[in-house]
Design an enzyme around this catalytic site. Structure first.
Site, PDB file in Angstrom:
ATOM      1  N   ALA A 241      44.459  32.301  45.745  1.00 48.18           N
ATOM      2  CA  ALA A 241      42.998  32.307  45.602  1.00 48.18           C
ATOM      3  C   ALA A 241      42.398  33.699  45.718  1.00 48.18           C
ATOM      4  O   ALA A 241      41.184  33.858  45.558  1.00 48.18           O
ATOM      5  CB  ALA A 241      42.377  31.384  46.653  1.00 48.18           C
ATOM      6  N   ASP A 242      43.223  34.709  45.969  1.00 45.01           N
ATOM      7  CA  ASP A 242      42.699  36.061  46.156  1.00 45.01           C
ATOM      8  C   ASP A 242      42.283  36.665  44.816  1.00 45.01           C
ATOM      9  O   ASP A 242      43.090  36.783  43.883  1.00 45.01           O
ATOM     10  CB  ASP A 242      43.756  36.950  46.817  1.00 45.01           C
ATOM     11  CG  ASP A 242      43.193  38.298  47.222  1.00 45.01           C
ATOM     12  OD1 ASP A 242      42.743  38.428  48.362  1.00 45.01           O
ATOM     13  OD2 ASP A 242      43.189  39.221  46.379  1.00 45.01           O
ATOM     14  N   ILE A 243      41.015  37.053  44.718  1.00 44.29           N
ATOM     15  CA  ILE A 243      40.473  37.568  43.459  1.00 44.29           C
ATOM     16  C   ILE A 243      41.147  38.880  43.053  1.00 44.29           C
ATOM     17  O   ILE A 243      41.393  39.128  41.868  1.00 44.29           O
ATOM     18  CB  ILE A 243      38.947  37.758  43.577  1.00 44.29           C
ATOM     19  CG1 ILE A 243      38.268  36.397  43.758  1.00 44.29           C
ATOM     20  CG2 ILE A 243      38.379  38.455  42.337  1.00 44.29           C
ATOM     21  CD1 ILE A 243      36.787  36.473  44.044  1.00 44.29           C
ATOM     22  N   GLY A 244      41.455  39.718  44.028  1.00 44.30           N
ATOM     23  CA  GLY A 244      42.110  40.984  43.724  1.00 44.30           C
ATOM     24  C   GLY A 244      43.474  40.795  43.071  1.00 44.30           C
ATOM     25  O   GLY A 244      43.805  41.470  42.085  1.00 44.30           O
ATOM     26  N   TRP A 283      47.595  44.684  44.758  1.00 40.92           N
ATOM     27  CA  TRP A 283      46.306  45.212  45.237  1.00 40.92           C
ATOM     28  C   TRP A 283      46.235  46.718  44.998  1.00 40.92           C
ATOM     29  O   TRP A 283      45.236  47.246  44.523  1.00 40.92           O
ATOM     30  CB  TRP A 283      46.131  44.927  46.733  1.00 40.92           C
ATOM     31  CG  TRP A 283      45.701  43.539  47.065  1.00 40.92           C
ATOM     32  CD1 TRP A 283      44.782  42.779  46.391  1.00 40.92           C
ATOM     33  CD2 TRP A 283      46.176  42.734  48.137  1.00 40.92           C
ATOM     34  NE1 TRP A 283      44.653  41.552  46.987  1.00 40.92           N
ATOM     35  CE2 TRP A 283      45.498  41.471  48.068  1.00 40.92           C
ATOM     36  CE3 TRP A 283      47.098  42.911  49.173  1.00 40.92           C
ATOM     37  CZ2 TRP A 283      45.703  40.450  48.982  1.00 40.92           C
ATOM     38  CZ3 TRP A 283      47.316  41.897  50.083  1.00 40.92           C
ATOM     39  CH2 TRP A 283      46.630  40.669  49.973  1.00 40.92           C
TER      40      TRP A 283
END
Length: 290
Positions: A241-244, A283
């Site tokens: 779910a991490d947008i990055g 990231w």
């Protein structure tokens, strides 16, 4: 005062690690001298200095502390926080055979650095939920400056006991949402009462940790995964779910839109058992994009 020189296996790029640590205004980072001063949370607060005096391929560090009686404990904490027992060469070699080859070559030797205490990690995760990075860091800094304390130029987060006694209205006046204030105080009350023991939790499996945390109001899978990665140093976490991470994968594989969870799982099949490092380097790939 005491000093200890520590040599570890390379590659380990402390300079790149410091650059990432310097993003957080609460961290006492000195790029030119290759030094970071960190808080050590024990019965008495202590500040320890870590300075790089080696190279990426031959990493060497000078650790300085004040209390001879806590020296062994402090060094153990530093090893854990900076993940000096992790063999990055083995991880780097693993990714040479995968689709992340170029990213791992470019950011070779970048380590995962843990938050300075598991409680800090959970506090930061809750504050950062659904906020842009600039505002999240400003809010965290304001929170720590208001309720924590400074020692030798280094800021310490407030204890769970102290946060448990904060009134919701106080946090609301600092631009916390109602729910986020409730989540933070509620978590702190669980820890202060002993109902949630973070030291005990750290001995559990990833699945057990996640199962325990998501039962707590305000903690979902994203927060639990970030806690496992940056609070406990677990090596195989991939926050879908991490947008990055979604944006990094979209860029890397030249997708027209953000990947679905199924696509992310397919892309990451060869990245096990080091998904946490895949996450970090993805990231990095967008943090340092020109």
């Amino acid at each position: 005062m005491w000093e200890e020189t520590v040599k570890i296996s390379g590659p380990y790029d402390f300079d790149l690690a410091l650059q990432r640590q310097s993003i957080d205004p609460l961290n006492d980072v000195h790029i030119k001298s290759r030094t970071i001063n960190i808080p050590v949370y024990e019965s008495e607060a202590e500040v320890v200095s870590i300075q790089a005096i080696g190279t990426t391929d031959k990493p060497c560090f000078l650790i300085k502390g004040k209390n001879e009686q806590t020296k062994a404990y402090v060094i153990e904490c530093v090893y854990k926080i900076f993940q000096w027992n992790v063999t990055l060469d083995e991880i780097n070699n693993h990714f040479q055979q995968t689709t992340l080859n170029e990213i791992f070559m470019k950011h070779r030797g970048t380590p995962i650095i843990l938050d300075f205490s598991p409680y800090n990690c959970l506090v930061k995760c809750i504050i950062h939920q659904q906020l842009n990075m600039k505002f999240a860091m400003a809010l965290t800094e304001d929170f720590v400056h208001t309720y924590g304390f400074e020692q030798d130029g280094v800021w310490f987060y407030p204890s769970p006991d102290k946060v448990a006694e904060i009134e919701i209205e106080e946090l609301r006046s600092m631009k916390f949402s109602q729910r986020k204030a409730e989540y933070l105080i509620g978590l702190s009350k669980l820890i202060a009462s002993g109902e949630l023991n973070l030291q005990e939790l750290a001995t559990k499996s990833d699945e057990e940790v996640t199962k325990t945390l998501v039962k707590i109001r305000g903690i979902g899978p994203w927060t639990a995964q970030n806690f496992l990665m940056f609070g406990l140093g677990r090596p195989n976490l991939f926050p879908l779910a991490d947008i990055g991470i979604q944006n990094a994968i979209k860029k890397l594989f030249k997708l027209e839109k953000k990947p679905t969870y199924e696509e992310m799982e397919n892309f990451s099949q060869d990245w096990h058992p080091y998904l946490s490092y895949a996450s970090l380097y993805l990231w990095r790939s967008i943090e340092t994009a020109e």
